[in-house]
Design an enzyme around this catalytic site. Structure first.
Site, short mmCIF file in Angstrom:
data_model
loop_
_atom_site.label_atom_id
_atom_site.label_comp_id
_atom_site.label_asym_id
_atom_site.label_seq_id
_atom_site.Cartn_x
_atom_site.Cartn_y
_atom_site.Cartn_z
N SER A 1 0.83 -1.21 0.00
CA SER A 1 0.00 0.00 0.00
C SER A 1 0.86 1.26 0.00
CB SER A 1 -0.91 0.02 1.23
OG SER A 1 -1.71 -1.14 1.25
N1 SAH Z 1 -0.71 -4.33 3.83
C1 SAH Z 1 -0.09 -5.05 2.75
C2 SAH Z 1 -1.08 -5.06 1.62
C3 SAH Z 1 -0.78 -6.05 0.59
S1 SAH Z 1 -1.97 -6.06 -0.73
C4 SAH Z 1 1.17 -4.30 2.38
O1 SAH Z 1 1.14 -3.08 2.39
O2 SAH Z 1 2.18 -4.93 2.06
C5 SAH Z 1 -3.20 -7.09 -0.09
C6 SAH Z 1 -2.75 -8.46 0.26
O3 SAH Z 1 -3.90 -9.21 0.62
C7 SAH Z 1 -2.11 -9.22 -0.88
O4 SAH Z 1 -0.83 -9.60 -0.50
C8 SAH Z 1 -3.02 -10.41 -1.11
O5 SAH Z 1 -2.30 -11.57 -1.48
C9 SAH Z 1 -3.67 -10.54 0.24
N2 SAH Z 1 -4.96 -11.25 0.25
C10 SAH Z 1 -6.03 -11.09 -0.57
N3 SAH Z 1 -7.01 -11.92 -0.22
C11 SAH Z 1 -6.58 -12.61 0.88
C12 SAH Z 1 -7.16 -13.61 1.71
N4 SAH Z 1 -8.37 -14.10 1.49
N5 SAH Z 1 -6.43 -14.06 2.73
C13 SAH Z 1 -5.17 -13.61 2.97
N6 SAH Z 1 -4.57 -12.69 2.22
C14 SAH Z 1 -5.27 -12.17 1.19
#
Ligand code: SAH
Length: 320
Positions: free
Chosen positions: A155
């Protein structure tokens, strides 16, 4: 369930406000009007006055009290405009990220624009260098999300800061925090530093490769020791089910947009706890869900956002 919807201003708009200065420089009066309309942050107001002071200079000196000759005044006026322009251009560079090459500069920027208000958020973001979590070759301090593979992103810094601000009272030493969709592990590491050795920070991510790389990232960061001690743990799994082992949680953050708030996350929230979760499909709102002491919920929308979906691993890898 009590639901209040606050007026939502797209965060991007608010945060990109200084772009208006390019027009404003030429028309200072418009700037003042725009400043009021948009409630620009302090720094923008500050630069406004810097710019417009150049414009006011001739009038003051043409009253006849000046020690300067008319030529001198003209020269100073032009100079003053040039300085204002340079000031603006250099700010614009910082804005677009070319000049932000240090974590602390990024934080100064977020503080000046009012995204970071608390000392706690500033301190934790200072202690966890974003560069350790952003893939090589990408600009870690630019205020935008960065692709991390598997159709996921880290993000943008202002979103991390916003979520930390919203959760800071639920990230006190000794508290339990859950980060769903932990991706790079950046926020989980911040949570761990905030809850400290008496607390518990848990990351759940459904792409095992991302879990592995997040551990490598954290090992290089200020949260390494907490990871080693098991206070911080990263897990592969479906985050829609939460992580019951360390529940109930004082703080739950979801880093991907859910079509509905998962029931398991509500269940695993402690009374007095707070869940921050983007909800929606094309149009998404960052929801703040507070569990009251009697178990009832208060829900409000903080701002409109754009996150990758909280979905199944298969759907994500297909790019759905
Ligand atoms: N806060 C993180 C955001 C990553 S983007 C950062 O800033 O690094 C969102 C993440 O959610 C992705 O890595 C994706 O793989 C994960 N995601 C999406 N659906 C999910 C689920 N059902 N369970 C676990 N992770 C999930």
């Amino acid at each position: 369930m009590h639901s209040t919807s606050h007026s939502v201003i797209a965060w991007g708009c608010r945060y990109r406000a200084p772009i208006k200065l390019s027009f404003s420089y030429l028309t200072p009066r418009h700037l003042h009007r725009r400043t009021r309309e948009l409630s620009l942050p302090t720094v923008a107001v500050f630069s406004t006055s810097t710019i417009s002071s150049g414009c006011r200079l001739p009038n003051r000196h043409f009253t006849g009290n000046s020690l300067f000759s008319r030529m001198e005044i003209m020269r100073r006026t032009v100079l003053s405009h040039l300085i204002s322009m340079l000031f603006y251009v250099s700010k614009q560079r910082i804005w677009t990220g070319g000049g932000i090459n240090k974590n602390n500069e990024m934080l100064d920027h977020l503080q000046r624009y009012g995204v970071i208000k608390s000392k706690k958020t500033a301190e934790v973001m200072k202690s966890i260098d974003r560069a350790l979590f952003v893939p090589e070759g990408a600009s870690p301090y630019v205020d935008s999300p960065v692709q991390i593979g598997y159709n996921a992103t880290i993000s943008a810094p202002h979103m991390h800061a916003t979520c930390l601000e919203l959760l800071q009272n639920n990230l006190k030493p000794g508290m339990h925090a859950l980060d769903v969709g932990s991706g790079t592990g950046y926020l989980t590491a911040c949570f761990a530093v905030m809850v400290g050795p008496q607390g518990r920070a848990v990351g759940v991510e459904h792409i095992p490769e991302l879990v592995d790389s997040s551990i490598v990232n954290i090992q290089k960061s200020a949260a390494a020791q907490l990871l080693k001690e098991g206070i911080l743990s990263m897990h592969a799994g479906d985050g829609r089910l939460g992580w019951p082992q360390f529940a109930p949680y004082d703080a739950i953050h979801v880093g991907a947009a859910a079509s509905e708030i998962p029931e398991a996350l509500i269940e695993q929230l402690k009374p007095g706890g707070r869940l921050v979760i983007p909800v929606g499909n094309i149009f998404q709102d960052l929801k703040v869900v507070d569990k009251n002491m009697d178990g009832s919920l208060s829900v409000r929308s903080e701002t409109s956002v754009r996150y990758v979906p909280l979905t199944s691993r298969e759907a994500q890898l297909r790019g759905e």
